[in-house]
Design an enzyme around this catalytic site. Structure first.
Site, PDB file in Angstrom:
ATOM      1  N   ARG A   1     -62.255 -33.793  89.960  1.00 65.55           N
ATOM      2  CA  ARG A   1     -62.016 -33.115  88.691  1.00 65.55           C
ATOM      3  C   ARG A   1     -62.920 -31.916  88.447  1.00 65.55           C
ATOM      4  O   ARG A   1     -62.562 -31.003  87.702  1.00 65.55           O
ATOM      5  CB  ARG A   1     -62.119 -34.137  87.544  1.00 65.55           C
ATOM      6  CG  ARG A   1     -60.889 -35.030  87.462  1.00 65.55           C
ATOM      7  CD  ARG A   1     -61.117 -36.244  86.608  1.00 65.55           C
ATOM      8  NE  ARG A   1     -62.008 -37.206  87.250  1.00 65.55           N
ATOM      9  CZ  ARG A   1     -62.273 -38.415  86.747  1.00 65.55           C
ATOM     10  NH1 ARG A   1     -61.735 -38.782  85.612  1.00 65.55           N
ATOM     11  NH2 ARG A   1     -63.070 -39.240  87.391  1.00 65.55           N
TER      12      ARG A   1
ATOM     13  N   LYS B   1     -58.069 -35.203  99.949  1.00 63.91           N
ATOM     14  CA  LYS B   1     -57.949 -36.641  99.709  1.00 63.91           C
ATOM     15  C   LYS B   1     -56.716 -36.918  98.853  1.00 63.91           C
ATOM     16  O   LYS B   1     -56.545 -36.338  97.784  1.00 63.91           O
ATOM     17  CB  LYS B   1     -59.191 -37.190  98.995  1.00 63.91           C
ATOM     18  CG  LYS B   1     -59.128 -38.712  98.766  1.00 63.91           C
ATOM     19  CD  LYS B   1     -60.437 -39.245  98.206  1.00 63.91           C
ATOM     20  CE  LYS B   1     -60.537 -39.127  96.708  1.00 63.91           C
ATOM     21  NZ  LYS B   1     -59.638 -40.088  95.998  1.00 63.91           N
TER      22      LYS B   1
ATOM     23  N   LYS C   1     -57.508 -47.623  99.511  1.00 63.99           N
ATOM     24  CA  LYS C   1     -58.419 -48.758  99.312  1.00 63.99           C
ATOM     25  C   LYS C   1     -57.724 -50.108  99.516  1.00 63.99           C
ATOM     26  O   LYS C   1     -57.714 -50.966  98.631  1.00 63.99           O
ATOM     27  CB  LYS C   1     -59.056 -48.696  97.919  1.00 63.99           C
ATOM     28  CG  LYS C   1     -59.825 -47.420  97.627  1.00 63.99           C
ATOM     29  CD  LYS C   1     -60.398 -47.450  96.198  1.00 63.99           C
ATOM     30  CE  LYS C   1     -61.219 -46.224  95.896  1.00 63.99           C
ATOM     31  NZ  LYS C   1     -60.383 -45.004  95.758  1.00 63.99           N
TER      32      LYS C   1
ATOM     33  N   THR D   1     -68.052 -45.868  92.032  1.00 57.62           N
ATOM     34  CA  THR D   1     -69.109 -45.149  91.325  1.00 57.62           C
ATOM     35  C   THR D   1     -69.056 -45.387  89.818  1.00 57.62           C
ATOM     36  O   THR D   1     -69.977 -45.006  89.098  1.00 57.62           O
ATOM     37  CB  THR D   1     -69.027 -43.635  91.601  1.00 57.62           C
ATOM     38  OG1 THR D   1     -67.694 -43.183  91.371  1.00 57.62           O
ATOM     39  CG2 THR D   1     -69.421 -43.336  93.038  1.00 57.62           C
TER      40      THR D   1
ATOM     41  N   ASP E   1     -56.736 -42.312 100.677  1.00 57.96           N
ATOM     42  CA  ASP E   1     -57.665 -43.217  99.994  1.00 57.96           C
ATOM     43  C   ASP E   1     -56.889 -44.217  99.124  1.00 57.96           C
ATOM     44  O   ASP E   1     -56.835 -44.091  97.902  1.00 57.96           O
ATOM     45  CB  ASP E   1     -58.624 -42.391  99.136  1.00 57.96           C
ATOM     46  CG  ASP E   1     -59.717 -43.235  98.506  1.00 57.96           C
ATOM     47  OD1 ASP E   1     -60.062 -44.287  99.084  1.00 57.96           O
ATOM     48  OD2 ASP E   1     -60.224 -42.842  97.441  1.00 57.96           O
TER      49      ASP E   1
ATOM     50  N   ASP F   1     -56.467 -56.871 100.602  1.00 57.12           N
ATOM     51  CA  ASP F   1     -55.447 -57.918 100.550  1.00 57.12           C
ATOM     52  C   ASP F   1     -55.748 -58.919 101.653  1.00 57.12           C
ATOM     53  O   ASP F   1     -56.789 -58.840 102.301  1.00 57.12           O
ATOM     54  CB  ASP F   1     -54.059 -57.280 100.730  1.00 57.12           C
ATOM     55  CG  ASP F   1     -52.967 -58.004  99.943  1.00 57.12           C
ATOM     56  OD1 ASP F   1     -52.913 -59.248 100.052  1.00 57.12           O
ATOM     57  OD2 ASP F   1     -52.194 -57.342  99.237  1.00 57.12           O
TER      58      ASP F   1
END
Length: 236
Positions: A216, A39, A68, A125, A66, A71
């Protein structure tokens, strides 16, 4: 050596959460492109751009871009088309952009013989109920996610990014073929970082999630392959 018995469990997308190419490639060089997806988010794409995506493609990786998109419909149409031109495997838009924006994003991919999966982000999240209240949304976070998931499904998208605990309800609402992509995966003694909606790899399998996004937990690990092997084993 990773356990390659990798069927009937959620597939793993590695989020390259780095701010430089050297650090990213140190991890990428350890990964098997037949087992893992990558990603690329806003930070790495801003720093390294499409050239980096081309390099990862040459190594055999499928890329989830990714960014997102959120607009006005025409802008998202053009951005979606430009992203698909990169030959990526999956890309994301924000479901909160509304029906017209989602429809335009879907329309942008119509001319592609091999189009990427188009995925809608429902709720980050990191969001909590009070965050919705702060922006004037009075329904529950769970209902908000389900409404946006159904809207995205009705607009012809391929799936959603959502907290893992909502996956089963979304599958019931939209069908088994509707893809569920879930970040916020935690194992061992991981910190929650800035995410409030987290689940374990074992729960991801239970909730019928198609893809789990791990960032991470892996990128900050001393031994990322050992940790990935543990994650796969924990889902079997």
């Amino acid at each position: 050596m990773l356990n390659t018995d990798y069927f009937n469990i959620p597939k793993i997308i590695i989020a390259l959460d780095f701010n430089n190419k050297k650090a990213a490639m140190k991890l990428v060089d350890l990964l098997d492109p037949s087992l893992f997806y990558l990603k690329i988010g806003k930070e790495m794409f801003t720093i390294l751009g499409k050239k980096f995506i081309n390099e990862l493609h040459q190594l055999g990786f499928n890329i989830f871009l990714d960014l997102k998109f959120h607009d006005i419909p025409n802008t998202v149409f053009n951005a979606t088309k430009a992203a698909a031109d990169l030959g990526i495997w999956m890309l994301s838009v924000h479901a909160a952009g509304g029906k017209k924006m989602l429809t335009y994003a879907k329309k942008a991919l119509k001319s592609f013989k091999k189009r990427p999966l188009l995925i809608a982000v429902t709720a980050l999240t990191s969001l909590k109920q009070e965050d919705l209240k702060n922006i004037g949304i009075q329904i529950s976070l769970q209902d908000y996610i389900l409404i946006l998931s159904k809207l995205s499904y009705d607009c012809g998208l391929d799936g959603v990014v959502c907290p893992g605990k909502e996956a089963e309800k979304i599958k019931l609402l939209c069908g088994d073929k509707y893809k569920i992509i879930t970040p916020g995966i935690r194992c061992f003694n991981d910190s929650n970082f800035d995410q409030n909606q987290t689940i374990t790899p074992k729960q991801a399998k239970k909730f019928l999630i198609d893809y789990i996004v791990i960032g991470r937990s892996i990128t900050s690990s001393i031994n990322p392959i050992k940790k990935l092997n543990f994650i796969i084993q924990s889902m079997q």
